[in-house]
Write a protein that holds these residues in place. Structure first.
Motif, mmCIF file in Angstrom:
data_model
loop_
_atom_site.group_PDB
_atom_site.id
_atom_site.type_symbol
_atom_site.label_atom_id
_atom_site.label_comp_id
_atom_site.label_asym_id
_atom_site.label_seq_id
_atom_site.Cartn_x
_atom_site.Cartn_y
_atom_site.Cartn_z
ATOM 1 N N GLN A 1 5.435 91.245 20.819
ATOM 2 C CA GLN A 1 5.850 91.025 19.536
ATOM 3 C C GLN A 1 4.649 90.605 18.651
ATOM 4 N N LYS A 2 3.570 90.065 19.337
ATOM 5 C CA LYS A 2 2.654 89.489 18.402
ATOM 6 C C LYS A 2 2.080 90.416 17.308
ATOM 7 N N GLY A 3 2.051 90.002 16.070
ATOM 8 C CA GLY A 3 1.756 90.804 15.014
ATOM 9 C C GLY A 3 2.532 91.743 14.322
ATOM 10 N N ARG A 4 3.933 91.904 15.115
ATOM 11 C CA ARG A 4 4.900 92.967 14.585
ATOM 12 C C ARG A 4 5.986 92.009 13.905
ATOM 13 N N ALA A 5 6.512 92.829 12.774
ATOM 14 C CA ALA A 5 7.401 92.145 11.724
ATOM 15 C C ALA A 5 8.714 92.067 12.406
ATOM 16 N N LEU A 6 8.953 91.325 13.422
ATOM 17 C CA LEU A 6 10.344 91.241 13.930
ATOM 18 C C LEU A 6 10.413 89.779 14.511
ATOM 19 N N LEU A 7 11.668 89.345 14.759
ATOM 20 C CA LEU A 7 11.945 88.039 15.359
ATOM 21 C C LEU A 7 13.188 88.102 16.086
ATOM 22 N N ASP A 8 13.347 87.969 17.413
ATOM 23 C CA ASP A 8 14.586 88.251 18.249
ATOM 24 C C ASP A 8 14.510 87.406 19.348
ATOM 25 N N VAL A 9 15.285 86.302 19.157
ATOM 26 C CA VAL A 9 15.458 85.287 20.152
ATOM 27 C C VAL A 9 16.612 84.834 20.571
ATOM 28 N N TYR A 10 16.791 84.039 21.671
ATOM 29 C CA TYR A 10 18.225 83.341 22.146
ATOM 30 C C TYR A 10 17.785 82.122 22.099
ATOM 31 N N GLY A 11 18.475 81.283 21.265
ATOM 32 C CA GLY A 11 18.091 79.673 21.033
ATOM 33 C C GLY A 11 19.044 78.809 21.715
ATOM 34 N N ASP A 12 19.517 79.091 22.780
ATOM 35 C CA ASP A 12 20.597 78.014 23.519
ATOM 36 C C ASP A 12 19.608 76.934 24.010
ATOM 37 N N ARG A 13 18.355 77.235 24.628
ATOM 38 C CA ARG A 13 17.388 76.297 25.278
ATOM 39 C C ARG A 13 16.416 75.712 24.246
ATOM 40 N N PHE A 14 16.592 76.059 23.021
ATOM 41 C CA PHE A 14 15.463 75.505 22.110
ATOM 42 C C PHE A 14 15.576 73.917 21.993
ATOM 43 N N LYS A 15 14.754 73.284 21.727
ATOM 44 C CA LYS A 15 14.537 71.876 21.360
ATOM 45 C C LYS A 15 14.902 71.815 19.937
ATOM 46 N N GLY A 16 14.909 70.342 19.515
ATOM 47 C CA GLY A 16 15.036 70.096 18.209
ATOM 48 C C GLY A 16 13.690 70.386 17.355
ATOM 49 N N TYR A 17 12.583 70.077 17.889
ATOM 50 C CA TYR A 17 11.267 70.381 17.304
ATOM 51 C C TYR A 17 11.011 71.805 17.214
ATOM 52 N N ASP A 18 11.421 72.601 18.342
ATOM 53 C CA ASP A 18 11.269 73.950 18.199
ATOM 54 C C ASP A 18 11.968 74.606 16.946
ATOM 55 N N TRP A 19 13.309 74.263 16.830
ATOM 56 C CA TRP A 19 14.087 74.614 15.554
ATOM 57 C C TRP A 19 13.539 74.098 14.206
ATOM 58 N N GLU A 20 12.727 73.066 14.272
ATOM 59 C CA GLU A 20 12.230 72.560 12.970
ATOM 60 C C GLU A 20 11.006 73.546 12.716
ATOM 61 N N LEU A 21 10.350 73.837 13.575
ATOM 62 C CA LEU A 21 9.276 74.794 13.370
ATOM 63 C C LEU A 21 9.581 76.238 12.787
ATOM 64 N N ILE A 22 10.627 76.684 13.506
ATOM 65 C CA ILE A 22 11.086 77.952 13.148
ATOM 66 C C ILE A 22 11.845 77.788 11.590
ATOM 67 N N VAL A 23 12.548 77.003 11.454
ATOM 68 C CA VAL A 23 12.878 76.737 10.042
ATOM 69 C C VAL A 23 12.027 76.651 8.945
ATOM 70 N N ASP A 24 10.947 75.909 9.272
ATOM 71 C CA ASP A 24 9.871 75.923 8.256
ATOM 72 C C ASP A 24 8.809 77.146 8.245
ATOM 73 N N ALA A 25 8.878 77.950 9.290
ATOM 74 C CA ALA A 25 8.138 79.245 9.182
ATOM 75 C C ALA A 25 9.164 80.630 8.447
ATOM 76 N N LEU A 26 10.397 80.178 8.679
ATOM 77 C CA LEU A 26 11.297 81.374 8.074
ATOM 78 C C LEU A 26 11.389 81.083 6.541
ATOM 79 N N ARG A 27 11.282 79.523 6.164
ATOM 80 C CA ARG A 27 11.572 79.366 4.606
ATOM 81 C C ARG A 27 10.352 80.229 3.818
ATOM 82 N N GLU A 28 9.199 80.038 4.382
ATOM 83 C CA GLU A 28 8.050 80.737 3.672
ATOM 84 C C GLU A 28 7.780 82.249 3.953
ATOM 85 N N ASP A 29 8.638 82.792 4.825
ATOM 86 C CA ASP A 29 8.260 84.162 5.419
ATOM 87 C C ASP A 29 8.789 85.351 4.280
ATOM 88 N N ARG A 30 7.929 86.267 4.296
ATOM 89 C CA ARG A 30 8.207 87.490 3.256
ATOM 90 C C ARG A 30 7.833 88.777 4.048
#
Length: 502
Positions: free
Chosen positions: A51-80
């Protein structure tokens, strides 16, 4: 030389700044930069090599921690840059009083709740997803599975759909949006120009939600008609890629839909030529709903697939008839099939008996279909006869109206000729009466003149006694014959008359 060096450095710095700005709007570069800045190990589900360098995001988030979600939220907010975005949960979650709970945990299963699904983080995630839909102009697939989105939660997400024009697939499976959420979602979905796939699997929908979806199909059909009419002006070609509308509907695992909800969908699909697939697996359908579907398929030849599996109250005969209506290729004994009685070729007595029963069932179905077609042909012939009789009656009425119009025109012509003759006679009678009146006037004048002459002669002969003392004045009426004027009275002395006569 120094100026050239400075200009080259400025150009290089400018290009690097642009490259950095572009990378900051790319999800993977932004996520990697945030992980480096906070000294956090990136998730392998996001940065794995394929998936590296490809324009897609497909994940299962059941086991993500709180800081993992914070990083994903910050990255999605600026994504184009993402074209495919999928956040899935393996378990279905519901919203509790203070946190999000999985269904097993809510039922008292004792499972530990993931720390990433507290209400504060979940609200930030939904706000970020709304911003992502609003600002990302290239996203085509948007999938969120297993997260509760009832009420205001879904309203937050719908605000992002309002300005999106690139989305082709919207998947909210297992999000428990309910009937109100479906109505709110459909109010925006019908205006999305490129959306073709709508997945509302296991969203606690009922027949009321089917009515909202049917309204979307009806509205988009009218929009396509208007667009086709605009394209056809000045002999233009109609381009199907410019037409909008849903083509794939996934409504499976909503048992409360039932036959009533299917009836609302099939009533709209009878006159639709755009929807290709409808999936209503495990939706509480019975043979009555299957009959609604058969009636729809008799009029709609566009639908390629109508999945009604896992509806245990539908008989095999109805399923087989639906497959025949859909034009499915029925397998014979030399091929694999999921239908009963169409197993692989077997020379055992049980296999032959089963295959014979299957063929008899198929034969009965074809006979029923033939009977229905014959009855339909008879009805059409009766309708044709009725239309012919109505046409003859209309032609007779038309001939009567034409004859009445011709008679009326003849009467109008006769009245015009009679009126012209009467006007001529009337003018002649007026002239004759005028001549008669003038002749009578002349006769009266002649009589008056003769009377005046007689009076004068009588005065001369002295037949009437005269009194010397009185000498009354005689009144002689003279009329001007030439101009027909009024009589003029003149007083004359009889002695003067005598003198004049002498």
């Amino acid at each position: 030389m120094s100026s050239e060096t400075n200009s080259s450095k400025a150009k290089a710095s400018g290009s690097s700044d642009r490259r950095n700005r572009q990378r900051s709007k790319d999800f993977h570069h932004r996520y990697a930069a945030l992980c480096r800045s906070k000294n956090i190990q990136p998730l392998p589900e996001i940065v794995k090599p394929k998936q590296k360098g490809r324009a897609l995001l497909d994940v299962y988030g059941d086991r993500f921690k709180g800081y993992d979600w914070e990083l994903i939220v910050d990255a999605l907010r600026e994504d184009r840059s993402l074209r495919f975005m999928a956040l899935r949960m393996r378990k279905t979650y519901t919203e509790g009083s203070a946190c999000l709970l999985s269904q097993r945990c809510g039922e008292g299963g004792g499972m530990e709740k993931p720390s990433s699904l507290d209400k504060r983080m979940y609200k930030q995630l939904l706000d970020t997803l709304a911003v992502f839909l609003r600002t990302n102009k290239v996203v085509e697939t948007f999938i969120v599975e297993g997260l509760p989105m009832a009420g205001m939660r879904l309203g937050t997400l719908v605000t992002g759909l309002h300005q999106n024009t690139s989305l082709t697939e919207l998947n909210l499976a297992r999000c428990s949006i309910g009937d109100e959420g479906c109505e709110q979602l459909c109010s925006e979905v019908k205006f999305l120009p490129n959306l073709q796939v709508l997945n509302l699997t296991a969203c606690q929908l009922t027949s009321k939600a089917c009515q909202s979806i049917a309204d979307v199909i009806k509205f988009q059909k009218l929009q396509r008609y208007a667009t086709s009419w605009e394209m056809s002006l000045r002999y233009g070609d109609i381009k199907e890629d410019k037409l909008l509308g849903l083509r794939y509907l996934y409504l499976s695992h909503n048992p409360a839909i039932g036959d009533e909800g299917l009836l609302q969908l099939t009533d709209v699909l009878k006159e639709d030529a755009w929807v290709l697939q409808v999936h209503v697996c495990n939706c509480g359908l019975t043979d009555s709903g299957a009959q609604f579907l058969i009636e729809c398929l008799n009029l709609n030849n566009t639908i390629e697939k109508f999945d009604i599996t896992d509806n245990t109250n539908i008989s095999n005969e109805a399923c087989l008839e639906i497959l025949v209506k859909l034009g499915a290729k029925l397998e014979d004994d030399n091929s694999d099939s999921s239908l009963p009685g169409s197993a692989k070729s077997s020379k055992t007595l049980a296999g032959l008996r089963e295959h014979s029963e299957y063929l008899e069932l198929q034969l009965d179905t074809e006979r029923n279909r033939n009977t229905q077609l014959e009855s339909m042909v008879e009805q059409l012939q009766l309708q044709i006869g009725d239309y012919a009789e109505k046409r003859n009656e209309l032609s007779r009425e038309l001939s009567v109206l034409i004859k009445a119009r011709n008679d009326l025109l003849d009467k109008v012509k006769k009245l015009e000729s009679t009126s012209s003759k009467k006007s001529g006679i009337l003018r002649k009678s007026h002239s004759e009466s005028f001549v008669q009146s003038n002749q009578h006037t002349l006769e009266q004048l002649v009589a008056t003149i003769s009377k005046s002459v007689a009076v004068v002669q009588l005065g001369e002969s002295g037949e009437q006694p005269q009194q010397a003392d009185a000498a009354p004045t005689r009144r002689v009426i003279e009329r001007s014959i030439g101009d027909g004027g009024d009589g003029v009275e003149k007083a004359e002395d009889p002695n003067l008359e005598k003198k004049l006569c002498h």
